[in-house]
Design a protein around this motif. Structure first.
Motif, PDB file in Angstrom:
ATOM      1  N   PHE A   2      39.681  56.537  49.093  1.00 19.19           N
ATOM      2  CA  PHE A   2      39.977  57.655  49.974  1.00 19.19           C
ATOM      3  C   PHE A   2      40.013  58.921  49.129  1.00 19.19           C
ATOM      4  CE2 PHE A   2      42.993  60.695  51.761  1.00 19.19           C
ATOM      5  CZ  PHE A   2      42.428  60.886  53.005  1.00 19.19           C
ATOM      6  N   TYR A   3      39.226  59.919  49.521  1.00 21.68           N
ATOM      7  CA  TYR A   3      39.201  61.201  48.829  1.00 21.68           C
ATOM      8  C   TYR A   3      39.813  62.257  49.743  1.00 21.68           C
ATOM      9  CZ  TYR A   3      35.884  58.778  45.879  1.00 21.68           C
ATOM     10  OH  TYR A   3      35.292  57.869  45.057  1.00 21.68           O
ATOM     11  N   LYS A   4      40.595  63.152  49.170  1.00 21.06           N
ATOM     12  CA  LYS A   4      41.262  64.190  49.957  1.00 21.06           C
ATOM     13  C   LYS A   4      40.248  65.151  50.585  1.00 21.06           C
ATOM     14  CE  LYS A   4      44.769  67.769  49.492  1.00 21.06           C
ATOM     15  NZ  LYS A   4      45.650  68.478  48.593  1.00 21.06           N
ATOM     16  N   SER A   5      39.120  65.347  49.919  1.00 25.04           N
ATOM     17  CA  SER A   5      38.144  66.326  50.381  1.00 25.04           C
ATOM     18  C   SER A   5      36.731  65.778  50.193  1.00 25.04           C
ATOM     19  CB  SER A   5      38.301  67.612  49.583  1.00 25.04           C
ATOM     20  OG  SER A   5      37.314  68.542  49.957  1.00 25.04           O
ATOM     21  N   THR A   6      35.799  66.316  50.938  1.00 23.05           N
ATOM     22  CA  THR A   6      34.396  65.932  50.772  1.00 23.05           C
ATOM     23  C   THR A   6      33.566  67.080  50.204  1.00 23.05           C
ATOM     24  OG1 THR A   6      33.899  66.517  53.069  1.00 23.05           O
ATOM     25  CG2 THR A   6      34.450  64.204  52.622  1.00 23.05           C
ATOM     26  N   ASP A   7      34.248  68.142  49.746  1.00 21.63           N
ATOM     27  CA  ASP A   7      33.518  69.247  49.127  1.00 21.63           C
ATOM     28  C   ASP A   7      34.355  69.867  48.005  1.00 21.63           C
ATOM     29  OD1 ASP A   7      35.448  70.747  50.445  1.00 21.63           O
ATOM     30  OD2 ASP A   7      34.068  71.595  51.901  1.00 21.63           O
ATOM     31  N   TYR A   8      33.728  70.773  47.268  1.00 27.48           N
ATOM     32  CA  TYR A   8      34.400  71.477  46.178  1.00 27.48           C
ATOM     33  C   TYR A   8      33.853  72.903  46.122  1.00 27.48           C
ATOM     34  CZ  TYR A   8      30.138  71.096  43.421  1.00 27.48           C
ATOM     35  OH  TYR A   8      28.846  71.214  42.973  1.00 27.48           O
TER      36      TYR A   8
END
Length: 134
Positions: free
Chosen positions: A23-29
Motif C-alpha cells: 500500500f502506497y500513500k500516493s501514486t504521484d510525486y
C-alpha cells in the motif's frame, strides 16, 4: 507506504499459504524538473495470495494477483493501467534425480490486460519446461 508478507506452512508440511500486499500513500510525486506532479508508475494497492500442495504426484500451486488502477507515464507513453485480477496455476514434477517437468498456466481465465503503456496486451499463457541437472 507499507509492504507486508506472510507464509504459513501447515503442520503436515504439505500445504503452504502465502500472501503479501503493498500500500502506497500516493501514486504521484512532485517532479522538480517539470514543476508538476508525475505518476510513480505503481498502484496505490496491490496484493498476491497463493496456496500450494506438495502432493505425491508433484507440487501444485494456485496463485492470485490483484493490481489496482494507476496512471503510467514514461517518455512518450502515458495512460491508465488496470485494474486487473489474475490467477496462475503451477505444477512441478520431479521425473527422476536429473529431470524436472514444470507446467505453468499464467492468467488462466484469460483476463486480457496491459501491465505497462506501450507494452503488449497480456492474455493467457501456457509454459512447459523440462529442466535437466547433474
Amino acid at each position: 507506504g507499507i509492504d507486508v508478507g506472510l507464509t504459513y506452512l501447515f503442520p503436515t508440511q504439505k500445504i503452504t499459504l502465502e500472501g503479501n500486499f503493498s500500500f502506497y500513500k500516493s501514486t504521484d510525486y512532485f517532479n522538480e524538473l517539470t514543476k508538476k506532479n508525475d505518476p510513480i508508475n505503481a498502484p496505490k494497492f496491490k496484493m498476491n495470495a497463493s496456496i500450494g500442495w506438495n502432493s505425491p504426484i508433484g507440487n501444485i500451486a494456485l496463485k492470485y494477483r490483484h493490481v489496482d488502477e494507476f496512471e503510467w507515464k514514461d517518455g512518450i507513453w502515458a495512460g491508465t493501467i488496470g485494474p486487473y485480477d489474475l490467477f496462475d496455476l503451477h505444477y512441478n514434477y520431479r521425473v527422476n534425480r536429473y529431470l524436472e517437468l514444470n507446467l505453468t498456466g499464467l492468467n488462466i481465465f484469460d483476463n486480457v490486460h496491459k501491465e505497462m503503456i506501450g507494452g503488449a496486451k497480456m492474455g493467457r499463457q501456457i509454459v512447459i519446461r523440462l529442466t535437466a541437472s547433474i
